[in-house]
Design an enzyme around this catalytic site. Structure first.
Site, PDB file in Angstrom:
ATOM      1  N   VAL A   1      -9.518  -0.552  -3.992  1.00  0.00           N
ATOM      2  CA  VAL A   1      -9.780  -0.643  -2.549  1.00  0.00           C
ATOM      3  C   VAL A   1     -10.541   0.641  -2.236  1.00  0.00           C
ATOM      4  CG1 VAL A   1      -8.825  -0.886  -0.238  1.00  0.00           C
ATOM      5  CG2 VAL A   1      -7.665  -1.961  -2.186  1.00  0.00           C
TER       6      VAL A   1
ATOM      7  N   LYS B   1      -1.871  -1.643  -3.670  1.00  0.00           N
ATOM      8  CA  LYS B   1      -2.892  -0.593  -3.598  1.00  0.00           C
ATOM      9  C   LYS B   1      -2.177   0.705  -3.926  1.00  0.00           C
ATOM     10  CE  LYS B   1      -6.112   1.735  -0.476  1.00  0.00           C
ATOM     11  NZ  LYS B   1      -6.564   1.891   0.922  1.00  0.00           N
TER      12      LYS B   1
ATOM     13  N   TYR C   1       0.863  -1.177   0.000  1.00  0.00           N
ATOM     14  CA  TYR C   1       0.000   0.000   0.000  1.00  0.00           C
ATOM     15  C   TYR C   1       0.904   1.232   0.000  1.00  0.00           C
ATOM     16  CZ  TYR C   1      -3.627   3.225   1.837  1.00  0.00           C
ATOM     17  OH  TYR C   1      -4.493   4.274   2.048  1.00  0.00           O
TER      18      TYR C   1
END
Length: 296
Positions: A206, A166, A138
């Site tokens: 997401v 992400k 992420y």
């Protein structure tokens, strides 16, 4: 589309953490999981930024992940937020999430202590070497203060456990460099960037907005994946004002929790140092929800 991590394509909801009387509202948390199973959300991600992980105690953090895994019961995938700016803590949280039955770990780049690119690599490599478990990287430099460069991400992609990313830089160039040079599944970390990123090879999102309108977010992603770009564009334009409010009215997750309460999901308020929306901001949000058609 990347070969690695394709099981995490589609819509992952960045789940809010409901509070009641200052504590985690476990009954409401279970209700939210059931609702996402019912509406067809592909994955649930508890204890990320939207889940207010910075103000959850260690016990609460582990409990929220355990409840989500238990309630999901294999009906929907769980990508548990286990990131930390302490490598030892990231290892511990990831081990616990694996034991509780999560499907993968969502691991934010270490924040505040500003590692070098080598530091980022060694952090994730240590977790991967210690816990045999799928890792979704992420990268959100707006919150961590340091970008993980595409070269570092592609180097991490060589590790078997690192399966997806992400992507929250807002940079098409950064995402393009990742997609060109490694086989990670790339997920948008910003709702408004979902369609642009899918157009260059991204595989989903997401999503913060999926806490409110999961069916519509799924419709956008599914339309594009099925080759219907015109319908995906239509959904993108419909969702855009709502996605914009989720991030521009105030700090995430203040607007999304407010919207959820306005729509009948009693998720409670945010914890300090986050503070509620002002009356003016609430009026703006109500207008946006009304225009979208989810609120009279």
């Amino acid at each position: 589309m990347g070969n690695k991590g394709s099981q995490f394509a589609g819509v992952t909801v960045a789940l809010v953490t409901p509070f009641k009387d200052g504590a985690v509202d476990e009954a409401m948390l279970r209700k939210l999981v059931d609702w996402h199973v019912e509406v067809g959300t592909d994955c649930i991600s508890p204890c990320g930024t939207t889940g207010e992980s910075p103000t959850l105690s260690h016990d609460e953090h582990e409990r929220v992940i355990a409840i989500v895994c238990e309630q999901a019961a294999g009906r929907v995938k769980v990508i548990a937020g286990t990131g930390s700016n302490s490598t030892a803590e990231a290892v511990r949280l990831t081990e616990r999430a694996k034991a509780d039955g999560a499907d993968a770990a969502l691991m934010v780049a270490p924040y505040y202590n500003k590692p070098t690119q080598e530091g980022f690599y060694q952090h994730f490599r240590t977790v991967a070497d210690t816990v045999d478990f799928p890792i979704v990287l992420y990268n959100i430099p707006g919150r961590t203060s340091k970008n993980m460069e595409p070269e570092t991400i592609c180097r991490l992609a060589e590790l078997e456990q690192v399966v997806a990313i992400k992507e929250s830089t807002g940079s098409i160039d950064q995402a393009s460099a990742i997609l060109a040079d490694c086989d990670l599944t790339l997920l948008s970390g910003d709702d408004s960037m979902t369609l642009p990123l899918m157009s260059i090879g991204g595989s989903g999102v997401v999503s913060v907005a999926a806490n409110i309108v999961p069916r519509e977010v799924k419709a956008l992603v599914s339309s594009f994946a099925e080759g219907n770009a015109a319908q995906a564009k239509q959904m993108h334009c419909k969702l855009f004002p709502l996605c914009r409010d989720m991030l521009s009215l105030s700090t995430n997750p203040i607007p999304v929790k407010t919207a959820m309460r306005l729509l009948g999901h009693e998720v409670g308020d945010v914890r300090l140092p986050l503070v509620p929306l002002t009356e003016v901001e609430i009026a703006t949000l109500k207008r946006t929800l009304g225009s979208f058609g989810v609120m009279g």
